[in-house]
Design a protein around this motif. Sequence first.
Motif, PDB file in Angstrom:
ATOM      1  N   GLN A  36       0.826  -1.222   0.000  1.00  0.00           N
ATOM      2  CA  GLN A  36       0.000   0.000   0.000  1.00  0.00           C
ATOM      3  C   GLN A  36       0.852   1.262   0.000  1.00  0.00           C
ATOM      4  N   ASN A  40       0.123   1.720  -6.304  1.00  0.00           N
ATOM      5  CA  ASN A  40      -1.230   2.185  -6.404  1.00  0.00           C
ATOM      6  C   ASN A  40      -2.120   0.937  -6.367  1.00  0.00           C
ATOM      7  N   CYS A  41      -2.529   0.540  -5.170  1.00  0.00           N
ATOM      8  CA  CYS A  41      -3.142  -0.795  -5.035  1.00  0.00           C
ATOM      9  C   CYS A  41      -4.658  -0.790  -5.117  1.00  0.00           C
ATOM     10  N   LYS A  80      -7.052   4.672   1.648  1.00  0.00           N
ATOM     11  CA  LYS A  80      -6.178   4.886   0.497  1.00  0.00           C
ATOM     12  C   LYS A  80      -6.194   3.727  -0.489  1.00  0.00           C
ATOM     13  N   THR A  81      -6.615   2.561  -0.046  1.00  0.00           N
ATOM     14  CA  THR A  81      -6.617   1.388  -0.919  1.00  0.00           C
ATOM     15  C   THR A  81      -8.026   0.828  -1.043  1.00  0.00           C
ATOM     16  N   SER A 310     -15.310   1.348  -1.380  1.00  0.00           N
ATOM     17  CA  SER A 310     -14.366   0.669  -2.274  1.00  0.00           C
ATOM     18  C   SER A 310     -15.077   0.168  -3.536  1.00  0.00           C
TER      19      SER A 310
END
Length: 333
Positions: A36, A40-41, A80-81, A310
């Motif tokens: 992570q 850029n996961c 962030k992921t 997500s």
Amino acid sequence: MSIINCENRMFSAVQPSGMPTLGNYLGAIRNWVKSQEKFNCIFMLADLHTITVRQNPEEFRKNIIEAYALFLACGINTSKTPFFIQSHVSAHSELAWILDCYTQFGELSRMTQFKDKSKKYANDVNAGLFCYPVLMAGDILLYKSKYVPVGADQKQHVELTRDVAQRFNNIYGDTFILPEPFIPEVGARVMSLQEPTKKMSKSDANANGYIAILDSPDIIMKKFKRAVTDSEAKVEYKEGKDGVNNLMGIYSAITGKSLEEIESEFDGKGYGVFKTKVAEVVIEELRPIQEKFKDYINNIDYIKECYKKSDDIAREIADETVKEVKQKVGFVL
Ligand code: TRP
């Protein structure tokens, strides 16, 4: 262009089929968490893949939520992921069908996982089991992913993904990025504690062979004490000492110590001391994860919030790719 920059994109997924093991943790989950920071996961729970083997609906639902909570507990940060659920993003089913029409029967017949699974589930060799690698190809290609961390058993599927992507690009012009399988350097292969020539697996009939991430400290200690070693009573990394090699690998993956350092640390000490120490570091590594898991699993609203946001990000990227593909193939939009 997608809302998330697709440069340096890493994509990976796991199936929600029962509680992951220490092997899954050291070989995959921990690497996802670290990635992570560097890539850029986008990560996914591959629930559509799981129904290639018949599931009990209640158990399946429970496994999905538990797997999700566990990944959060291990440190996947959905701020962030994106970490989404495959069946919530219909583009996966859609692209899989289209790519089926660009994949040859012969190619799929050669997949070793298909051959293994059609033996294992001989009474249900369904079309989904056969087309499974195409669904996986779609997963990867939808996000224009470059890096795809997978276990060695999935490498052939990533290679097939490249072939299918290349074929599509040759016909219609550059559309897909060709992914690279990304096999992590450390902790990649944790073996069974009972049969150390076999990979540690949660489907092992003997529960002493694997450590489930949620096993209690007592159980973990017991399982390591029963781990198969040899009669040499020497902590040394050497061919033929599969049991000891495996324990050393686990100890090294968690502590960061080299094999030589481990050999000198346990020089002159018996396997009893060594096994206890390995169990202790595993217990301490898993303790905070187990605590966080308890919090998350009791907070279903938070879990939903994480996967919904997500899902939305994934859907936006994936829908765009499907649109591009449909347009190129000649569908009327
Ligand atoms: N087939 C993979 C497994 O069982 C899971 C998976 C599904 C996956 N789609 C993927 C892994 C895409 C990497 C990329 O382990």
